[in-house]
Design an enzyme around this catalytic site. Sequence first.
Site, PDB file in Angstrom:
ATOM      1  N   ARG A 104       0.747  -1.290  -0.093  1.00 49.47           N
ATOM      2  CA  ARG A 104       0.099   0.003  -0.084  1.00 49.47           C
ATOM      3  C   ARG A 104       0.856   1.184  -0.041  1.00 49.47           C
ATOM      4  O   ARG A 104       0.232   2.397  -0.077  1.00 49.47           O
ATOM      5  CB  ARG A 104      -0.882  -0.035   1.066  1.00 49.47           C
ATOM      6  CG  ARG A 104      -0.292   0.000   2.508  1.00 49.47           C
ATOM      7  CD  ARG A 104      -1.362  -0.450   3.827  1.00 49.47           C
ATOM      8  NE  ARG A 104      -2.546   0.587   3.902  1.00 49.47           N
ATOM      9  CZ  ARG A 104      -3.224   0.518   4.994  1.00 49.47           C
ATOM     10  NH1 ARG A 104      -3.207  -0.383   5.827  1.00 49.47           N
ATOM     11  NH2 ARG A 104      -4.042   1.342   4.969  1.00 49.47           N
ATOM     12  N   ASN A 164      -6.881   1.702  16.308  1.00 53.31           N
ATOM     13  CA  ASN A 164      -6.499   0.656  15.436  1.00 53.31           C
ATOM     14  C   ASN A 164      -4.908   0.902  15.003  1.00 53.31           C
ATOM     15  O   ASN A 164      -4.196   1.154  13.851  1.00 53.31           O
ATOM     16  CB  ASN A 164      -7.026   1.180  14.288  1.00 53.31           C
ATOM     17  CG  ASN A 164      -8.371   0.543  13.851  1.00 53.31           C
ATOM     18  OD1 ASN A 164      -8.635  -0.820  14.344  1.00 53.31           O
ATOM     19  ND2 ASN A 164      -9.536   1.231  13.568  1.00 53.31           N
ATOM     20  N   GLY A 253     -11.887  -7.658  11.596  1.00 52.31           N
ATOM     21  CA  GLY A 253     -13.177  -6.603  11.630  1.00 52.31           C
ATOM     22  C   GLY A 253     -13.885  -6.348  12.652  1.00 52.31           C
ATOM     23  O   GLY A 253     -14.849  -5.559  12.595  1.00 52.31           O
ATOM     24  N   ASP A 256     -13.755  -2.887  14.246  1.00 49.53           N
ATOM     25  CA  ASP A 256     -14.726  -1.786  13.359  1.00 49.53           C
ATOM     26  C   ASP A 256     -16.245  -2.048  13.669  1.00 49.53           C
ATOM     27  O   ASP A 256     -16.886  -1.279  13.591  1.00 49.53           O
ATOM     28  CB  ASP A 256     -14.408  -2.176  11.782  1.00 49.53           C
ATOM     29  CG  ASP A 256     -12.864  -2.153  11.692  1.00 49.53           C
ATOM     30  OD1 ASP A 256     -12.211  -1.354  12.327  1.00 49.53           O
ATOM     31  OD2 ASP A 256     -12.437  -2.519  10.680  1.00 49.53           O
TER      32      ASP A 256
HETATM   33  O1  KDG Z   1      -9.915  -3.439  10.975  1.00 52.06           O
HETATM   34  C1  KDG Z   1      -9.625  -4.480   9.693  1.00 52.06           C
HETATM   35  C2  KDG Z   1      -8.685  -3.900   9.084  1.00 52.06           C
HETATM   36  O2  KDG Z   1      -7.257  -4.120   9.412  1.00 52.06           O
HETATM   37  C3  KDG Z   1      -8.562  -4.086   7.481  1.00 52.06           C
HETATM   38  O3  KDG Z   1      -9.909  -3.992   6.917  1.00 52.06           O
HETATM   39  C4  KDG Z   1      -7.561  -3.373   6.788  1.00 52.06           C
HETATM   40  O4  KDG Z   1      -7.840  -1.179   7.348  1.00 52.06           O
HETATM   41  C5  KDG Z   1      -7.073  -2.088   7.266  1.00 52.06           C
HETATM   42  C6  KDG Z   1      -5.565  -1.981   7.823  1.00 52.06           C
HETATM   43  O5  KDG Z   1      -5.234  -0.957   7.462  1.00 52.06           O
HETATM   44  O6  KDG Z   1      -5.308  -2.928   8.407  1.00 52.06           O
END
Ligand code: KDG
Length: 311
Positions: A104, A164, A253, A256
């Site tokens: 990414r 996160n 997920g 989230d």
């Molecule tokens: O929360 C789930 C995420 O880990 C996944 O959808 C991908 O957003 C993401 C990431 O940056 O890890």
Amino acid sequence: GVDLLTFGESLVSLRSAGPIAAGGPLHPHLAGAECNVAIGVSRLGHRAAFAGRVSDDELGGFLLRQLRAECVDVTHVIRDPERSAGLMFLERRTADLTRVIYQRAGSAGSALRVDDLRPALAAGARVLHLTGITPALSDSAREATTWAARAAARAGALVCLDVNHRAKLWSRDAARAVLTPLAGHVSVVVASADELDLVGTPGADEPTVVAELLDRGVSTVLVKLGGDGARAYTRDGRLEAAALPVTAVDTVGAGDAFTAGYLSGHLDGLDLAGRLRRAVTLGAFAVAGHGDWEALPRRDELSLLDSRQPG
Ligand code: KDG
């Protein structure tokens, strides 16, 4: 305006059924914490919008199609003709071990900047959701995240930060240096227990970080405990909720989903106990089904797990 606005990087997640090095099919799915939250909220009947940059190719088209199919407003998504889609390989290494590989760096999503978000913020939202993933993507994405948090708070929106932490994107120290000041601009902070000190004093325990956040103007701190449920803290004290007893098949997920449930409860005007209950309910749906968001409930399915006996 919409009920909930979120922004960040939408990813193409290529999921394997077994070890990637051994070959076999990879299945494309929409992923990205912010998209997961938008879908969770949209499935419950609220108006959710996602903003950000996606590649102007077939992969970007796939991401937009998935979001539209879930009734997520993508009016303010920008197609970037110069950059490619962020990829995430989600390898099911064994039945209960999954591994993530990112491709990414330099993606369309990571090129997000303040100007990209102005129209979506101007259109208005009752809730702004943001994650600690977006500011890890680039300098301009970090600037955009802080700008959006302040602009939405000034406009009277409830601003929610889900920490996160993604260790593959940045170190704990680098994350703390950005997320601790950011937390001072938000109303709701969501973190798992091991992420809490990324928004407060390094190494501090839960009560200390919670007290710091409440002192700095955060109104609610939510601590996710996985299979042990969750705790919510406000100036009025502490509240706990147990997790719903389900068979966990895929935990990706779940956090989230928890956040989507909490914010949906806020949009419905539920009290703190009701919001926390909605949060653990969505978390349970996420872990009991495959995919980041595919198993999330519609409103008429919310009580589906209540009567179910585990096992
Ligand atoms: O929360 C789930 C995420 O880990 C996944 O959808 C991908 O957003 C993401 C990431 O940056 O890890």
